[in-house]
Design a protein around this motif. Sequence first.
Motif, mmCIF file in Angstrom:
data_model
loop_
_atom_site.group_PDB
_atom_site.id
_atom_site.type_symbol
_atom_site.label_atom_id
_atom_site.label_comp_id
_atom_site.label_asym_id
_atom_site.label_seq_id
_atom_site.Cartn_x
_atom_site.Cartn_y
_atom_site.Cartn_z
ATOM 1 N N CYS A 1 0.842 -1.198 0.000
ATOM 2 C CA CYS A 1 0.000 0.000 0.000
ATOM 3 C C CYS A 1 0.877 1.248 0.000
ATOM 4 O O CYS A 1 1.635 1.473 0.945
ATOM 5 N N LEU A 2 0.773 2.057 -1.050
ATOM 6 C CA LEU A 2 1.521 3.304 -1.103
ATOM 7 C C LEU A 2 1.056 4.260 -0.018
ATOM 8 O O LEU A 2 1.864 4.984 0.576
ATOM 9 N N ARG A 3 -0.228 4.283 0.269
ATOM 10 C CA ARG A 3 -0.761 5.177 1.296
ATOM 11 C C ARG A 3 -0.119 4.872 2.647
ATOM 12 O O ARG A 3 0.300 5.788 3.367
ATOM 13 N N ALA A 4 -0.030 3.592 2.984
ATOM 14 C CA ALA A 4 0.585 3.206 4.249
ATOM 15 C C ALA A 4 2.045 3.620 4.302
ATOM 16 O O ALA A 4 2.553 4.064 5.336
ATOM 17 N N ALA A 5 2.744 3.500 3.155
ATOM 18 C CA ALA A 5 4.158 3.881 3.110
ATOM 19 C C ALA A 5 4.332 5.379 3.321
ATOM 20 O O ALA A 5 5.236 5.815 4.046
ATOM 21 N N THR A 6 3.467 6.186 2.711
ATOM 22 C CA THR A 6 3.596 7.640 2.861
ATOM 23 C C THR A 6 3.247 8.087 4.279
ATOM 24 O O THR A 6 3.884 9.002 4.817
ATOM 25 N N VAL A 7 2.238 7.471 4.886
ATOM 26 C CA VAL A 7 1.875 7.811 6.261
ATOM 27 C C VAL A 7 3.012 7.443 7.215
ATOM 28 O O VAL A 7 3.365 8.208 8.113
ATOM 29 N N GLU A 8 3.593 6.267 6.999
ATOM 30 C CA GLU A 8 4.727 5.841 7.822
ATOM 31 C C GLU A 8 5.895 6.817 7.671
ATOM 32 O O GLU A 8 6.534 7.195 8.662
ATOM 33 N N PHE A 9 6.158 7.242 6.452
ATOM 34 C CA PHE A 9 7.246 8.180 6.194
ATOM 35 C C PHE A 9 6.969 9.518 6.867
ATOM 36 O O PHE A 9 7.872 10.123 7.462
ATOM 37 N N ALA A 10 5.731 9.984 6.781
ATOM 38 C CA ALA A 10 5.377 11.282 7.366
ATOM 39 C C ALA A 10 5.500 11.281 8.876
ATOM 40 O O ALA A 10 5.938 12.270 9.480
ATOM 41 N N HIS A 11 5.130 10.183 9.520
ATOM 42 C CA HIS A 11 5.136 10.114 10.979
ATOM 43 C C HIS A 11 6.457 9.609 11.560
ATOM 44 O O HIS A 11 6.681 9.701 12.764
ATOM 45 N N LEU B 1 4.415 10.184 -9.532
ATOM 46 C CA LEU B 1 4.694 9.433 -8.307
ATOM 47 C C LEU B 1 5.260 10.351 -7.228
ATOM 48 O O LEU B 1 4.837 10.300 -6.066
ATOM 49 N N LEU B 2 6.211 11.204 -7.600
ATOM 50 C CA LEU B 2 6.771 12.164 -6.647
ATOM 51 C C LEU B 2 5.685 13.087 -6.111
ATOM 52 O O LEU B 2 5.623 13.363 -4.896
ATOM 53 N N SER B 3 4.803 13.552 -6.993
ATOM 54 C CA SER B 3 3.714 14.440 -6.581
ATOM 55 C C SER B 3 2.747 13.724 -5.642
ATOM 56 O O SER B 3 2.216 14.324 -4.702
ATOM 57 N N MET B 4 2.508 12.436 -5.878
ATOM 58 C CA MET B 4 1.634 11.657 -4.994
ATOM 59 C C MET B 4 2.233 11.559 -3.597
ATOM 60 O O MET B 4 1.518 11.698 -2.588
ATOM 61 N N TRP B 5 3.531 11.328 -3.512
ATOM 62 C CA TRP B 5 4.197 11.280 -2.218
ATOM 63 C C TRP B 5 4.065 12.619 -1.494
ATOM 64 O O TRP B 5 3.728 12.666 -0.307
ATOM 65 N N ILE B 6 4.310 13.707 -2.228
ATOM 66 C CA ILE B 6 4.229 15.035 -1.621
ATOM 67 C C ILE B 6 2.808 15.322 -1.151
ATOM 68 O O ILE B 6 2.586 15.792 -0.021
ATOM 69 N N GLY B 7 1.820 15.055 -2.010
ATOM 70 C CA GLY B 7 0.420 15.298 -1.648
ATOM 71 C C GLY B 7 -0.019 14.470 -0.460
ATOM 72 O O GLY B 7 -0.730 14.959 0.427
ATOM 73 N N ALA B 8 0.410 13.204 -0.422
ATOM 74 C CA ALA B 8 0.020 12.313 0.673
ATOM 75 C C ALA B 8 0.672 12.727 1.992
ATOM 76 O O ALA B 8 0.015 12.750 3.042
ATOM 77 N N ILE B 9 1.958 13.055 1.951
ATOM 78 C CA ILE B 9 2.660 13.454 3.176
ATOM 79 C C ILE B 9 2.097 14.752 3.724
ATOM 80 O O ILE B 9 1.855 14.892 4.934
ATOM 81 N N GLN C 1 -3.059 12.110 13.954
ATOM 82 C CA GLN C 1 -3.157 11.083 14.989
ATOM 83 C C GLN C 1 -3.195 9.673 14.426
ATOM 84 O O GLN C 1 -3.412 8.719 15.150
ATOM 85 N N VAL C 2 -2.964 9.522 13.110
ATOM 86 C CA VAL C 2 -3.051 8.194 12.512
ATOM 87 C C VAL C 2 -1.875 7.341 12.923
ATOM 88 O O VAL C 2 -0.727 7.780 12.894
ATOM 89 N N ASN C 3 -2.161 6.122 13.300
ATOM 90 C CA ASN C 3 -1.123 5.146 13.585
ATOM 91 C C ASN C 3 -0.708 4.517 12.249
ATOM 92 O O ASN C 3 -1.535 3.903 11.593
ATOM 93 N N PRO C 4 0.563 4.634 11.838
ATOM 94 C CA PRO C 4 0.961 4.079 10.556
ATOM 95 C C PRO C 4 0.614 2.609 10.391
ATOM 96 O O PRO C 4 0.361 2.138 9.307
ATOM 97 N N ALA C 5 0.616 1.856 11.494
ATOM 98 C CA ALA C 5 0.275 0.440 11.419
ATOM 99 C C ALA C 5 -1.164 0.219 11.018
ATOM 100 O O ALA C 5 -1.536 -0.847 10.538
ATOM 101 N N LEU C 6 -2.015 1.241 11.219
ATOM 102 C CA LEU C 6 -3.418 1.130 10.880
ATOM 103 C C LEU C 6 -3.762 1.959 9.643
ATOM 104 O O LEU C 6 -4.909 2.284 9.413
ATOM 105 N N ALA C 7 -2.764 2.261 8.852
ATOM 106 C CA ALA C 7 -2.961 3.175 7.735
ATOM 107 C C ALA C 7 -3.957 2.664 6.716
ATOM 108 O O ALA C 7 -4.594 3.436 6.026
#
Length: 359
Positions: free
Chosen positions: A37-47, A335-343, A352-358
């Motif tokens: 999941c790209l979303r989970a990866a970006t949330v993990e990176f952000a937090h 892809l780069l823009s998606m990472w930036i937008g997601a972060i 307050q999102v837990n990356p494990a529950l992304a």
Amino acid sequence: MDILALVERIGESPTAALFGLITGLIFGVSAQRSQFCLRAATVEFAHGKGIVGKLGPKVAVWLLTLSTAIVWVQGAQMLGLFRASDARIMAVPGSWSGAIIGGLMFGAGMVLSRGCSGRLLVLASTGNLRSVVSGLIFAVTAQMSLHGILAPYRDRLASLSITPGGENINLLNALHLPSGTGLVLGLAFAALALYLAARHQIGPKTWIFASGVGFSVAVGWVLTWSLAQIAFDPVPVTSATFSGPSANTLMFFLDRGAVLEFDVGLVPGVVLGAFLAAMISGEFRWQSFESVPVMRKSMIGAVLMGFGAMLAGGCAIGNGVTGGSVFAATAWLALLSMWIGAIATTLVFDRQVNPALAC
């Protein structure tokens, strides 16, 4: 596989749909078991705190998928099993403005809806009703952006800046890099991914299935390219992506005049593969929205993803893995823009999102 004999037996369009089904099955099983999941990866990176926290297990799984796709696709090209210049994403003009604006919108949308379009399809197949609703909204919005009321706005934004020469740009060729550079880069990404997997004690089962997601992309490229070489009518050389295929599959079941194609086989293949994987592993369970605010946020996110994906020329899979594996310039920019937008969206709205529950 004797593709010519298969075409003579069932026809070109059913063969294309069958190839989509095969690609989708591999993708669905692999994505469900690896929780790619790209979303989970970006949330993990952000937090994440520090480089170790940012490059965590979710990022490792995503890198495993991307690197595997690059290695298999570039390897297939060196063996003469595929030619990137024939790919649909390379044969048409790319949009720089679409990649940036659409990528930012898609990245924000996948955070709000708690999954990119491909991940929503996989989750829906495991009993997640939230993903069913969000996925349908995504498909309808994508269709509206492709041929409906939103199409003029998409065209206007995409036409702001177009790649020259009537086709997309291959990054490797544009940089005048020697033959085999793509494979070397893929192996380098794979080495980093395996290092991260070992550091975070990711089991062999997870990284094998994460690699399977990337392998499915190569399968789609090789099968559609092989079919295009012998087909009488033009056959789009494509692979796993879920913006256009979601819209096309929806219209296939609504329009009696629709025909079978790769896209129409791909989506059911993912659904079937993810469903069987969830049932066999005992992970199928019904889930729904936790609250009205969560539902509202997910629906808004699905709309942003639907329009953003069509504007960017593909979703997180279509650009981030499939387009990235052939080094399409606009795919990497999207892809780069998606990472930036997601972060950015995670830091603003999802503190307050837990990356494990992304997802």
